[in-house]
Design a protein around this motif. Structure first.
Motif, PDB file in Angstrom:
ATOM      1  N   PHE A   1      23.856   5.935 -19.018  1.00 19.35           N
ATOM      2  CA  PHE A   1      23.500   6.793 -20.146  1.00 19.35           C
ATOM      3  C   PHE A   1      22.643   7.964 -19.681  1.00 19.35           C
ATOM      4  O   PHE A   1      21.815   7.831 -18.779  1.00 19.35           O
ATOM      5  CB  PHE A   1      22.730   5.995 -21.199  1.00 19.35           C
ATOM      6  N   SER A   2      22.835   9.094 -20.328  1.00 20.85           N
ATOM      7  CA  SER A   2      22.012  10.259 -20.055  1.00 20.85           C
ATOM      8  C   SER A   2      20.595  10.031 -20.567  1.00 20.85           C
ATOM      9  O   SER A   2      20.395   9.512 -21.668  1.00 20.85           O
ATOM     10  CB  SER A   2      22.587  11.500 -20.731  1.00 20.85           C
ATOM     11  N   VAL A   3      19.627  10.413 -19.748  1.00 22.09           N
ATOM     12  CA  VAL A   3      18.231  10.487 -20.162  1.00 22.09           C
ATOM     13  C   VAL A   3      17.783  11.917 -19.914  1.00 22.09           C
ATOM     14  O   VAL A   3      18.456  12.680 -19.227  1.00 22.09           O
ATOM     15  CB  VAL A   3      17.351   9.492 -19.378  1.00 22.09           C
ATOM     16  N   HIS A   4      16.662  12.289 -20.481  1.00 21.25           N
ATOM     17  CA  HIS A   4      16.174  13.645 -20.252  1.00 21.25           C
ATOM     18  C   HIS A   4      15.764  13.772 -18.796  1.00 21.25           C
ATOM     19  O   HIS A   4      14.838  13.112 -18.346  1.00 21.25           O
ATOM     20  CB  HIS A   4      15.027  13.958 -21.199  1.00 21.25           C
ATOM     21  N   ILE A  22      14.934  -0.400 -18.771  1.00 18.34           N
ATOM     22  CA  ILE A  22      14.981   0.678 -17.772  1.00 18.34           C
ATOM     23  C   ILE A  22      14.153   1.871 -18.245  1.00 18.34           C
ATOM     24  O   ILE A  22      13.374   2.452 -17.475  1.00 18.34           O
ATOM     25  CB  ILE A  22      16.429   1.107 -17.511  1.00 18.34           C
ATOM     26  N   LEU A  23      14.314   2.232 -19.507  1.00 21.26           N
ATOM     27  CA  LEU A  23      13.568   3.367 -20.046  1.00 21.26           C
ATOM     28  C   LEU A  23      12.066   3.111 -19.948  1.00 21.26           C
ATOM     29  O   LEU A  23      11.296   4.000 -19.562  1.00 21.26           O
ATOM     30  CB  LEU A  23      13.965   3.606 -21.510  1.00 21.26           C
ATOM     31  N   GLY A  24      11.643   1.893 -20.302  1.00 18.61           N
ATOM     32  CA  GLY A  24      10.236   1.557 -20.246  1.00 18.61           C
ATOM     33  C   GLY A  24       9.692   1.526 -18.830  1.00 18.61           C
ATOM     34  O   GLY A  24       8.560   1.950 -18.576  1.00 18.61           O
ATOM     35  N   ARG A  25      10.493   1.017 -17.905  1.00 17.87           N
ATOM     36  CA  ARG A  25      10.036   0.895 -16.513  1.00 17.87           C
ATOM     37  C   ARG A  25       9.748   2.256 -15.896  1.00 17.87           C
ATOM     38  O   ARG A  25       8.752   2.440 -15.191  1.00 17.87           O
ATOM     39  CB  ARG A  25      11.100   0.164 -15.693  1.00 17.87           C
ATOM     40  N   TYR A  26      10.607   3.244 -16.164  1.00 18.12           N
ATOM     41  CA  TYR A  26      10.446   4.542 -15.533  1.00 18.12           C
ATOM     42  C   TYR A  26       9.877   5.615 -16.462  1.00 18.12           C
ATOM     43  O   TYR A  26       9.760   6.776 -16.054  1.00 18.12           O
ATOM     44  CB  TYR A  26      11.799   5.017 -14.969  1.00 18.12           C
ATOM     45  N   GLY A  27       9.543   5.243 -17.683  1.00 14.70           N
ATOM     46  CA  GLY A  27       9.007   6.226 -18.616  1.00 14.70           C
ATOM     47  C   GLY A  27      10.017   7.279 -19.010  1.00 14.70           C
ATOM     48  O   GLY A  27       9.649   8.453 -19.197  1.00 14.70           O
ATOM     49  N   LEU A  28      11.267   6.880 -19.171  1.00  9.55           N
ATOM     50  CA  LEU A  28      12.337   7.819 -19.475  1.00  9.55           C
ATOM     51  C   LEU A  28      12.611   7.877 -20.973  1.00  9.55           C
ATOM     52  O   LEU A  28      12.280   6.949 -21.714  1.00  9.55           O
ATOM     53  CB  LEU A  28      13.620   7.396 -18.759  1.00  9.55           C
ATOM     54  N   ARG A  29      13.243   8.934 -21.412  1.00 12.36           N
ATOM     55  CA  ARG A  29      13.606   9.098 -22.817  1.00 12.36           C
ATOM     56  C   ARG A  29      15.110   9.266 -22.929  1.00 12.36           C
ATOM     57  O   ARG A  29      15.687  10.177 -22.327  1.00 12.36           O
ATOM     58  CB  ARG A  29      12.887  10.312 -23.414  1.00 12.36           C
TER      59      ARG A  29
END
Length: 380
Positions: free
Chosen positions: A212-215, A369-376
């Motif tokens: 999935f795309s993240v910012h 994954i989002l939480g681990r790397y601080g991604l949105r």
């Protein structure tokens, strides 16, 4: 590197970054009053993989959306008595397990069906944690909390239950808590592949699929590449680098995007369904339908079978907290998207079998994954 629209159905920006996607806007976003129209391609996919008609698929997706909304409310209502939950496709309702009768009325008031069981989710999770501390032999495929059975289920590869190392593991597992033992046909493996044709991304000569795309980039599987490694796209032009990667223990990574590539909140339907927008990452319940497509096998659907499973891949790589599905996959599908309705669920880790004879596949939940790397997550 920009890619023209005519090379693949869908948005050109999507084609650059989502070498495969599993999304289909089969159900409305949370809070919508009516289901979206089911596309002919999606109806065919669900009929093929789940045996549903278009009307049955539309009804099931609406039921699953309601079950997902109920799940968190029911867990809060159950409190310490909570023992897990699952979606029942036949009744179209969520079932919540509780220990004792004290919380039954409160949970039922949320709209869920209730089952009284012996062991709480906290106790089963504690047993699971003790199993995770054990060293598993190759004949043990995976283990997970099975809410329906109210136990921890250990799956052994067919023909290996009599192995001395497997027997020892099972003895220690039973000492850790309530355990039942099942059998699977094959040992699971990851789905990375050597270089072949398709619409992939590459790390050296390994081909995987974008999730999935993240910012700022995209998320994918950790076994596809290590931190710092360069990534090239379907046309072998440079995309970016792995900024973080974890495997084994976890199986997730994220890749930065630059050099003329960009991200959009869309995943590929591969011509089976229209390319679809991603609107969020609300977690689907056990028992819900789920779809994925990959750079090798494209679009396939199935059922979410279990959460928080520990998988012992061939070669001895143990990965924790994966979600198990009945969806098939093959080498090259690693890292790609799992989606339920228009909600991102996770990235493909591995499995067993293939899309000719069937099999099972695990994914790493995207919210972790989002939480681990601080991604949105990039959403529409």
């Amino acid at each position: 590197m920009r890619r023209t629209f005519g090379l693949r159905l869908g948005l050109s920006a999507l084609l650059l970054l989502s070498t495969w996607g599993g999304a289909a806007a089969l159900a409305p976003a949370a809070g919508a009053d009516s289901a979206q129209e089911l596309s002919p391609g999606l109806a065919r996919a669900l009929q093929r993989d789940l045996g549903l008609t278009a009307d049955e698929a539309r009804e099931r997706l609406a039921d699953e959306r309601r079950a997902g909304e109920t799940e968190k409310k029911a867990e809060r209502a159950a409190g310490a008595a909570y023992a897990g939950s699952w979606f029942d496709a036949d009744s179209g309702r969520l079932t919540v397990a509780v220990t004792g009768a004290q919380r039954v009325d409160a949970v039922r008031a949320t709209g869920a069906d209730v089952r009284v069981v012996e062991h709480s989710a906290a106790r089963l999770d504690a047993a699971m944690k003790r199993l995770d501390a054990l060293s598993a032999p190759a004949g043990v495929a995976s283990w997970r909390v099975d809410a329906r059975a109210n136990s921890v289920r250990v799956d052994v590869v067919s023909g290996h239950r009599g192995d001395a190392a497997v027997r020892t593991f099972l003895e220690r597992a039973r000492a850790a808590g309530p355990v039942e033992v099942g059998t699977v046909a094959q040992a699971p493996s990851t789905f990375a592949a050597g270089t072949v044709g398709g619409d992939p991304y590459y790390t050296g000569n390994v081909r995987c699929s974008i999730g999935f795309s993240v910012h700022g980039g995209f998320v994918t599987a950790g076994h596809c590449g290590g931190a710092g490694q360069g990534v090239s796209g379907w046309d072998r032009s440079y995309i970016g680098n792995f900024q973080g990667s974890s495997f084994p223990d976890n199986d997730y990574a994220w890749v930065s995007v630059g050099s003329g590539w960009w991200t959009v909140p869309v995943v590929l339907g591969w011509g089976t369904v229209p390319d679809q927008l991603v609107r969020g990452s609300a977690e689907a319940p056990v028992g819900a339908s789920i779809c994925r497509s990959g750079s090798t096998t494209r679009w396939h659907c199935g059922t979410l079978l279990a959460k928080n499973e520990t998988v012992n891949y061939s070669g001895g790589a143990v990965v924790h907290q994966l979600t198990k599905t009945s969806v098939c996959a093959e080498p090259g599908d690693s890292g790609g998207s799992f989606i339920s309705g228009d909600q991102a669920q996770g990235v493909t880790s591995g499995g067993w079998g293939n899309c000719s004879g069937g099999g099972e596949t695990w994914y790493q939940p995207v919210n972790e994954i989002l939480g681990r790397y601080g991604l949105r997550l990039h959403t529409a």
